[in-house]
Design a protein around this motif. Structure first.
Motif, PDB file in Angstrom:
ATOM      1  N   ASN A   1       0.845  -1.178   0.000  1.00 52.76           N
ATOM      2  CA  ASN A   1       0.000   0.000   0.000  1.00 52.76           C
ATOM      3  C   ASN A   1       0.890   1.241   0.000  1.00 52.76           C
ATOM      4  O   ASN A   1       1.089   1.891   1.009  1.00 52.76           O
ATOM      5  CB  ASN A   1      -0.895  -0.045   1.242  1.00 52.76           C
ATOM      6  N   VAL A   2       1.466   1.539  -1.167  1.00 56.39           N
ATOM      7  CA  VAL A   2       2.428   2.632  -1.249  1.00 56.39           C
ATOM      8  C   VAL A   2       1.909   3.697  -2.204  1.00 56.39           C
ATOM      9  O   VAL A   2       0.989   3.473  -2.970  1.00 56.39           O
ATOM     10  CB  VAL A   2       3.798   2.122  -1.745  1.00 56.39           C
TER      11      VAL A   2
ATOM     12  N   VAL B   1       7.415   6.238  -2.144  1.00 54.66           N
ATOM     13  CA  VAL B   1       8.530   5.522  -2.761  1.00 54.66           C
ATOM     14  C   VAL B   1       9.713   6.456  -2.976  1.00 54.66           C
ATOM     15  O   VAL B   1      10.864   6.112  -2.666  1.00 54.66           O
ATOM     16  CB  VAL B   1       8.071   4.879  -4.083  1.00 54.66           C
ATOM     17  N   ALA B   2       9.423   7.671  -3.453  1.00 57.08           N
ATOM     18  CA  ALA B   2      10.522   8.611  -3.690  1.00 57.08           C
ATOM     19  C   ALA B   2      11.208   8.974  -2.371  1.00 57.08           C
ATOM     20  O   ALA B   2      12.447   8.959  -2.271  1.00 57.08           O
ATOM     21  CB  ALA B   2       9.986   9.853  -4.375  1.00 57.08           C
ATOM     22  N   ASN B   3      10.397   9.261  -1.349  1.00 59.79           N
ATOM     23  CA  ASN B   3      10.991   9.642  -0.070  1.00 59.79           C
ATOM     24  C   ASN B   3      11.777   8.498   0.546  1.00 59.79           C
ATOM     25  O   ASN B   3      12.844   8.700   1.137  1.00 59.79           O
ATOM     26  CB  ASN B   3       9.892  10.081   0.901  1.00 59.79           C
ATOM     27  N   LYS B   4      11.242   7.289   0.396  1.00 62.81           N
ATOM     28  CA  LYS B   4      11.915   6.149   1.009  1.00 62.81           C
ATOM     29  C   LYS B   4      13.236   5.860   0.309  1.00 62.81           C
ATOM     30  O   LYS B   4      14.238   5.555   0.978  1.00 62.81           O
ATOM     31  CB  LYS B   4      11.000   4.935   0.924  1.00 62.81           C
ATOM     32  N   LEU B   5      13.242   5.986  -1.010  1.00 61.35           N
ATOM     33  CA  LEU B   5      14.503   5.779  -1.721  1.00 61.35           C
ATOM     34  C   LEU B   5      15.525   6.809  -1.281  1.00 61.35           C
ATOM     35  O   LEU B   5      16.710   6.497  -1.110  1.00 61.35           O
ATOM     36  CB  LEU B   5      14.270   5.866  -3.225  1.00 61.35           C
ATOM     37  N   TRP B   6      15.051   8.021  -1.091  1.00 61.91           N
ATOM     38  CA  TRP B   6      15.952   9.067  -0.630  1.00 61.91           C
ATOM     39  C   TRP B   6      16.494   8.752   0.750  1.00 61.91           C
ATOM     40  O   TRP B   6      17.679   8.943   1.033  1.00 61.91           O
ATOM     41  CB  TRP B   6      15.213  10.408  -0.650  1.00 61.91           C
ATOM     42  N   ILE B   7      15.618   8.229   1.606  1.00 60.62           N
ATOM     43  CA  ILE B   7      16.063   7.903   2.969  1.00 60.62           C
ATOM     44  C   ILE B   7      17.067   6.762   2.943  1.00 60.62           C
ATOM     45  O   ILE B   7      18.073   6.775   3.670  1.00 60.62           O
ATOM     46  CB  ILE B   7      14.851   7.557   3.845  1.00 60.62           C
TER      47      ILE B   7
ATOM     48  N   PRO C   1       2.368   1.911   4.655  1.00 58.91           N
ATOM     49  CA  PRO C   1       3.442   2.764   4.136  1.00 58.91           C
ATOM     50  C   PRO C   1       2.942   4.024   3.449  1.00 58.91           C
ATOM     51  O   PRO C   1       3.676   5.014   3.369  1.00 58.91           O
ATOM     52  CB  PRO C   1       4.151   1.861   3.130  1.00 58.91           C
ATOM     53  N   ARG C   2       1.728   3.998   2.968  1.00 56.87           N
ATOM     54  CA  ARG C   2       1.213   5.187   2.289  1.00 56.87           C
ATOM     55  C   ARG C   2       1.141   6.378   3.226  1.00 56.87           C
ATOM     56  O   ARG C   2       1.340   7.517   2.814  1.00 56.87           O
ATOM     57  CB  ARG C   2      -0.168   4.863   1.727  1.00 56.87           C
ATOM     58  N   GLU C   3       0.880   6.099   4.497  1.00 57.58           N
ATOM     59  CA  GLU C   3       0.688   7.202   5.432  1.00 57.58           C
ATOM     60  C   GLU C   3       1.854   7.385   6.396  1.00 57.58           C
ATOM     61  O   GLU C   3       1.861   8.329   7.160  1.00 57.58           O
ATOM     62  CB  GLU C   3      -0.591   6.962   6.250  1.00 57.58           C
ATOM     63  N   ASP C   4       2.795   6.448   6.370  1.00 52.01           N
ATOM     64  CA  ASP C   4       3.887   6.543   7.330  1.00 52.01           C
ATOM     65  C   ASP C   4       5.196   6.271   6.592  1.00 52.01           C
ATOM     66  O   ASP C   4       5.396   5.187   6.056  1.00 52.01           O
ATOM     67  CB  ASP C   4       3.679   5.517   8.443  1.00 52.01           C
ATOM     68  N   ILE C   5       6.067   7.244   6.618  1.00 54.54           N
ATOM     69  CA  ILE C   5       7.305   7.121   5.839  1.00 54.54           C
ATOM     70  C   ILE C   5       8.231   6.089   6.458  1.00 54.54           C
ATOM     71  O   ILE C   5       9.046   5.471   5.779  1.00 54.54           O
ATOM     72  CB  ILE C   5       7.978   8.505   5.714  1.00 54.54           C
ATOM     73  N   ASN C   6       8.102   5.840   7.742  1.00 52.20           N
ATOM     74  CA  ASN C   6       9.014   4.908   8.394  1.00 52.20           C
ATOM     75  C   ASN C   6       8.546   3.469   8.370  1.00 52.20           C
ATOM     76  O   ASN C   6       9.219   2.593   8.882  1.00 52.20           O
ATOM     77  CB  ASN C   6       9.218   5.324   9.849  1.00 52.20           C
TER      78      ASN C   6
END
Lengths: 84, 328
Positions: B111-112, B117-123, B151-156
């Motif tokens: 559920n992304v 996805v962009a933010n997570k790749l950056w992290i 994951p859609r609502e929580d970056i961590n």
């Protein structure tokens, strides 16, 4: 590069379990003090150190995997004799 | 009053009712089965006379044009059979996969959104400045039932979209690089796939053994660990890409690939160190006031052992795996 795939992983785990299972209880484990102590009774405090859990794991593997390991090893020996 | 006794007349009166029931399967035909010219002939023997006429009118009533094919009983039968076959297949899949992993739990990990996805790749590639690492929880209806946000609502939150795509990309990229070197074999795809999957399995085995030995009982599931063990493919992909790019451009030398690799490894290890904190170091709330100093010291030593394991796992073990995966 040495190829390590799922077959290698399987072989690795089978060999590791074999190595645990052949440890002799009274010749080796008792000598270095790795036998599991008496089971805690109801309400008794469980010893939760790393060593206690490792001993527990070894004894469980030795108890549980002895008979399945015979069949697994036989199948593996036959497979390796034919295709290896 | 006694002139017409009911038993004498009742058999012809009650007789048509079962006959009507028996004609029902023949009437299960398209929605306008009866032409308007024919009135509903009710119960009784008139129904039997009406049947042949109705079936004769049925063939002429439905036009055999394109629009009528949905009303065609054969097509409807086909639809129904297809639907039931689909349902049976879905049930089969759910039964056989649901025995090992629940599908609804897997759906949570996919559920992304694009921004996630962009933010997570950056992290994953630049985790140094990211600040809150804890996952957000939300209470359900009853306060004892707490679940993590998707994951859609929580970056961590860990997801499985990035690890899966990174795994596929890694396989394709490593074979592509082998092809550019002129060493492509079709078996290379299979080799790389099994190697990558066995690396993930070995890693999960290691972390499971570690959590067993350290007596860590946290509420996190196996799927979280699967997800976290897949994030290193992102770093491996970036290091592979940059290394081959620099070697194409004749820029730098062997050292620059090492610099890129060391950076990617450090970023990934830092990311794992921070993300796996809540898996390996769960917040152990004090059991009671009477715990005393003994419980405190034991939890202290336990905590230090866990921290060491977390460090070893996310730096030493990851170093081995990433080195192994980067050598294509």
């Amino acid at each position: 590069m040495v190829f390590f795939g799922l077959g290698g992983l399987l072989q690795f785990s089978v060999l590791l379990i074999n190595a645990i299972a052949i440890l002799s209880e009274d010749r080796f484990l008792a000598r270095i003090g790795w036998t599991s102590s008496a089971d805690p009774g109801f309400g008794g405090q469980r010893d939760d150190g790393i060593k206690a859990r490792l001993v527990n794991l070894v004894s469980s593997v030795r108890t549980l995997m002895r008979i399945p390991l015979m069949f697994i090893n036989t199948a593996m020996i036959i497979y390796l004799l034919i295709f290896g | 009053m006694y002139q017409n006794p009911p038993p004498a007349h009742s058999p012809p009166l009650h007789h048509p009712v079962p006959q009507h029931v028996s004609t029902v399967p023949q009437l299960r035909s398209p929605p306008p089965p009866q032409p308007p010219s024919q009135p509903q002939s009710g119960y009784g023997y008139g129904q039997q006379h009406a049947m042949p006429a109705q079936q004769g009118a049925y063939g002429g009533n439905i036009p055999p044009a394109f629009g009528g094919f949905i009303n065609d009983p054969t097509a409807q039968l086909g639809f129904q059979m297809g639907k039931s076959a689909m349902n049976a297949g879905q049930e089969y899949v759910e039964q056989n996969f649901g025995r090992f992993i629940s599908v609804s739990a897997l759906k949570h990990y996919f559920n992304v959104s694009n921004t996630y996805v962009a933010n997570k790749l950056w992290i994953v590639l630049f985790p140094w400045r990211h600040r809150p690492w804890s996952r957000q929880q939300r209470m359900a209806n009853n306060p004892s039932d707490v679940f993590y946000l998707p994951p859609r609502e929580d970056i961590n939150s860990p997801d499985m979209y990035i690890p899966m795509m990174a795994l596929v990309t890694y396989i394709l990229l490593s074979t592509l690089l082998a092809g550019l070197r002129g060493a492509f074999k079709p078996e290379l795809l299979g080799y790389t796939t099994t190697q990558a999957i066995s690396v993930m399995l070995l890693e999960i085995l290691i972390i499971k053994l570690g959590t067993f030995l350290l007596n860590i009982s946290s509420s996190s599931q196996l799927l979280d660990l699967v997800a976290y063990s897949g994030y290193k493919f992102v770093g491996v992909i970036v290091s592979l890409l940059l290394t081959s790019l620099f070697s194409q451009l004749n820029f730098g030398g062997a050292w620059i690939s090492w610099v890129v690799f060391v950076y990617c490894f450090n970023a990934n290890a830092f990311f794992l160190l921070r993300s796996l904190r809540y898996v390996l170091l769960p917040e152990s709330n004090p059991q009671g006031v009477g715990g005393g100093a003994a419980g405190y010291t034991s939890s202290r030593s336990q905590k230090s052992a866990r921290t060491q394991f977390l460090f070893v796992y996310s730096y030493v073990i990851q170093l081995g795996f990433m080195l192994w995966l980067s050598k294509v």
